[in-house]
Design a protein around this motif. Structure first.
Motif, short mmCIF file in Angstrom:
data_model
loop_
_atom_site.label_atom_id
_atom_site.label_comp_id
_atom_site.label_asym_id
_atom_site.label_seq_id
_atom_site.Cartn_x
_atom_site.Cartn_y
_atom_site.Cartn_z
N SER A 157 84.96 89.57 -45.05
CA SER A 157 86.13 88.99 -44.39
C SER A 157 86.08 89.18 -42.89
N GLU A 158 85.60 90.37 -42.45
CA GLU A 158 85.49 90.62 -41.01
C GLU A 158 84.48 89.67 -40.37
N ARG A 159 83.32 89.52 -41.02
CA ARG A 159 82.30 88.60 -40.47
C ARG A 159 82.78 87.16 -40.54
N ASN A 160 83.43 86.81 -41.63
CA ASN A 160 83.95 85.46 -41.78
C ASN A 160 85.02 85.15 -40.73
N GLN A 161 85.86 86.14 -40.45
CA GLN A 161 86.91 85.96 -39.44
C GLN A 161 86.30 85.81 -38.05
N THR A 162 85.24 86.58 -37.79
CA THR A 162 84.56 86.48 -36.51
C THR A 162 83.96 85.09 -36.32
N TYR A 163 83.35 84.58 -37.38
CA TYR A 163 82.78 83.22 -37.32
C TYR A 163 83.89 82.19 -37.18
N PHE A 164 85.02 82.41 -37.88
CA PHE A 164 86.17 81.49 -37.80
C PHE A 164 86.69 81.41 -36.37
N ARG A 165 86.84 82.57 -35.73
CA ARG A 165 87.36 82.59 -34.35
C ARG A 165 86.38 81.91 -33.39
N SER A 166 85.11 82.19 -33.54
CA SER A 166 84.12 81.57 -32.64
C SER A 166 84.05 80.06 -32.87
N ASN A 167 84.24 79.64 -34.14
CA ASN A 167 84.24 78.21 -34.44
C ASN A 167 85.46 77.52 -33.81
N LEU A 168 86.64 78.16 -33.92
CA LEU A 168 87.83 77.59 -33.30
C LEU A 168 87.68 77.50 -31.79
N ARG A 169 87.07 78.52 -31.22
CA ARG A 169 86.84 78.52 -29.77
C ARG A 169 85.93 77.36 -29.39
N GLU A 170 84.92 77.12 -30.20
CA GLU A 170 84.00 76.01 -29.96
C GLU A 170 84.73 74.67 -30.06
N ILE A 171 85.57 74.53 -31.07
CA ILE A 171 86.31 73.27 -31.27
C ILE A 171 87.29 73.03 -30.14
N ARG A 172 88.02 74.09 -29.73
CA ARG A 172 89.00 73.93 -28.63
C ARG A 172 88.30 73.47 -27.35
N THR A 173 87.15 74.08 -27.07
CA THR A 173 86.40 73.71 -25.88
C THR A 173 85.94 72.26 -25.95
N ASN A 174 85.48 71.87 -27.14
CA ASN A 174 85.00 70.50 -27.33
C ASN A 174 86.14 69.49 -27.17
N VAL A 175 87.30 69.78 -27.76
CA VAL A 175 88.45 68.87 -27.67
C VAL A 175 88.91 68.73 -26.23
N LEU A 176 89.02 69.85 -25.53
CA LEU A 176 89.45 69.82 -24.13
C LEU A 176 88.48 69.01 -23.27
N PHE A 177 87.19 69.20 -23.52
CA PHE A 177 86.16 68.48 -22.77
C PHE A 177 86.25 66.97 -23.01
N ASN A 178 86.38 66.57 -24.28
CA ASN A 178 86.41 65.15 -24.61
C ASN A 178 87.70 64.47 -24.16
N ARG A 179 88.83 65.16 -24.34
CA ARG A 179 90.10 64.54 -23.97
C ARG A 179 90.22 64.35 -22.45
N SER A 180 89.56 65.19 -21.70
CA SER A 180 89.59 65.01 -20.24
C SER A 180 88.92 63.69 -19.86
N PHE A 181 87.89 63.30 -20.60
CA PHE A 181 87.23 62.02 -20.33
C PHE A 181 88.08 60.85 -20.81
#
Length: 615
Positions: free
Chosen positions: A246-270
């Motif tokens: 669960s700890e490792r899964n949560q760590t991957y979940f958080r890093s994945n959300l961080r990746e998605i947020r960055t991607n959405v912010l980058f694309n929406r700016s364009f």
């Protein structure tokens, strides 16, 4: 000993690998892509035609509006002709887009299949020390997930760069053709787009790298737990392992959300920049149309091209995360390709093994897994052809390490190991491993039929040879009792068969491949008395005429050996036959009494002789 070899795995972190920069990884990828040059040229040609077909359509509408509709031209034939050309362009764009995608997928899949094949072959050539350091889950990720990411580089990133890049160039040319002033106003946004991409680049790379690393660690943890599930259940560690997962899964979940947020912010700016530019062109061009300085058809085509102008930019930026992931995956894969096995054949090594008799000599051998913790200390051992040697000792005595040196899974630090006077380092590993047959405590059976498991999928070994080998070791009764006999399909690790039955099949392998040297590494440790008797009879058959080394947990296995070697802390402390060693009353006699459960009766309570296990 396992702790020494696997220490780098214990913390769940990736072991150090050779650092590979992007340029060398891309150069390596180019070598795989080079044979498909003509396919890529075909893709490029299809892209040119498809882009031209798409971009000429707004220009046809502009011609229809400015040259016919606004001038009151009532000739329907001309409009029908324009409509027909428009339809043909639409169909042509569809056909050539279909062709470009299929050609690119074929090239990309072929390249990835070749990389995957060479990667697997390279991994199988690594030394045992590499697998001691490298979690199996990480290697699984590299072979499966990372190679698939490279496929996305061809099917998405490369396609986007070629198609959308050329689309941008053609759109700019057509926009200049329509109106230079409006085009220059639109190009003001290009520096803003470049600055936006540069600002996001470094941060996005970190987020994608972290997500990939956390996924690799999660897969490694799952693979490790599945392999040791029986231990987890026996010791009731399900909750603890679930907690760690669960700890490792949560760590991957958080890093994945961080990746998605960055991607959405980058694309929406364009998206926002694109919408602002359309509004700006509409306002500026609308005033020009009202002032009769720009025809309405030109404004219509211009707004269409502006929308198409930002669409490929947005598509390219959306592929930025795929490009970063592909770069990370390429670096990880090529870092494996750059890993040189610590045990390698000597250049030009050529040794004739046809006349090998099986004499083995350990001459002043010194060995350690780490520089500061020697495992074997200046050991000398000489074994005659056809001799059966039993090797006993406590955990950490160096028994299994001795066998690993003979198989050349590792190289000695000092001294030499020879077979018939030839240093094992001078024998090509492929030939060396054909000389030695190894039966381990947990024989590994593969998914496939019993016949294929005995001959290890080598079609050069006939079915009759397999059946004869199984008869010799006494496995034929078991096999013939199964529904499909020798064609019975086994699952991974041979689940459904007992430990003794799996060992009999592994003994049949020895008969089939006819090695000169036979090694049994704790082969009877997990067997019941009946299975052990079957294995003892099979051992008598397979050891005949072969030099045999038996690492024994149960001393009953090696009582009939020609000689017994007693090891302690990496040294040979006693040597002789079973009865001779008992009469000496030394360390072996103490181990024997302990194995018989007679420590207390000997008048030496608490003497603390440890259990005899693999060292």
């Amino acid at each position: 000993m396992e702790d020494l070899r696997n220490g780098s795995k214990a913390d769940g972190h990736q072991p150090d690998q050779p650092k590979t920069n992007n340029s060398s990884a891309y150069k390596g990828l180019y070598q795989y892509a080079k044979p498909h040059l003509w396919t890529f040229l075909g893709v490029f040609g299809c892209i040119i035609v498809a882009i031209a077909a798409d971009l000429l359509q707004p220009y046809l509408v502009k011609v229809a509006i400015d040259d016919h509709l606004t001038k009151g031209d009532k000739n329907a034939n001309t409009l029908f002709l324009i409509a027909g050309i428009y339809l043909l362009l639409s169909v042509g764009g569809f056909v050539f887009t279909y062709l470009q995608n299929n050609l690119l997928q074929y090239a990309g899949q072929s390249i990835v299949a070749s990389i995957r094949k060479h990667l697997f072959r390279h991994i199988t050539k690594q030394s045992m020390s590499y697998f001691d350091r490298m979690p199996s889950g990480s290697l699984i990720t590299h072979v499966s997930s990372d190679t698939e990411t490279i496929n996305q580089f061809f099917s998405q990133v490369l396609l986007s760069v070629l198609r959308d890049g050329l689309t941008l160039v053609f759109i700019i040319v057509l926009m200049f053709q329509l109106d230079v002033r409006l085009t220059l106003y639109c190009l003001i946004l290009l520096p803003i787009i470049a600055l936006n991409a540069i600002a996001f680049r470094s941060y996005m790379r970190k987020t994608y790298q972290m997500a990939r690393t956390n996924l690799s660690r999660l897969v490694a943890f799952v693979a490790e737990n599945l392999a040791g599930m029986h231990i987890i259940q026996v010791f009731h560690q399900e909750k603890e392992q679930q907690k760690q997962f669960s700890e490792r899964n949560q760590t991957y979940f958080r890093s994945n959300l961080r990746e998605i947020r960055t991607n959405v912010l980058f694309n929406r700016s364009f998206d926002m920049l694109g919408n602002l530019s359309v509004a700006f062109v509409t306002w500026l061009g609308g005033n020009a149309v009202l002032g009769h300085s720009v025809p309405f058809g030109v404004l219509f085509a211009f707004i269409t091209y502006i929308r198409q102008f930002f669409q490929p930019i947005n598509t390219i930026t959306q592929q930025w995360n795929t490009l970063l992931s592909a770069s990370v995956s390429m670096n990880r894969i090529w870092s494996i390709f750059d890993t040189v096995p610590s045990v390698q054949d000597k250049p030009g090594a050529a040794v004739d093994i046809s006349g090998v008799k099986g004499q083995i000599d350990f001459n002043g051998v010194k060995f350690s897994y780490t520089d500061d913790q020697p495992v074997i200390h200046h050991l000398d051992l000489h074994i005659q052809p056809g001799e059966m040697i039993g090797i006993v000792g406590t955990t950490g005595a160096g028994k299994s390490s001795l066998i690993s040196l003979l198989c050349r899974f590792y190289d000695v630090k000092e001294g030499s190991v020879t077979i018939d006077g030839t240093d094992v380092r001078d024998i090509p590993q492929e030939k060396l491993h054909r000389l030695i047959g190894l039966v381990q405590q947990e024989p590994y059976l593969y998914s496939g039929s019993i016949v294929d498991n005995v001959r290890l999928f080598d079609d050069a070994v006939s079915r009759e040879e397999v059946m004869q080998a199984c008869r010799l070791v006494g496995a034929d009764v078991l096999i013939e009792s199964l529904k499909d006999g020798y064609d019975t399909l086994l699952s991974e690790r041979g689940s459904g068969l007992s430990a003794g039955e799996r060992q009999l099949i592994s003994f049949a392998r020895i008969i089939v491949f006819k090695p000169k040297v036979l090694i049994l590494d704790e082969a009877t440790a997990n067997l019941d008395s009946h299975s052990e008797q079957l294995i003892q009879r099979a051992l008598a058959v397979v050891s005949e005429g072969r030099t045999t080394l038996v690492i024994a947990h149960r001393l009953s296995t090696i009582m009939g050996a020609d000689r017994i070697i007693v090891m302690r802390q990496g040294e040979i402390v006693e040597e002789g036959k079973h009865r001779e060693l008992l009469q000496q009353g030394g360390y072996y006699e103490e181990l024997y009494r302990h194995s018989q459960g007679r420590i207390e009766a000997s008048g030496k309570p608490g003497s603390g002789a440890p259990a005899i296990e693999a060292g």
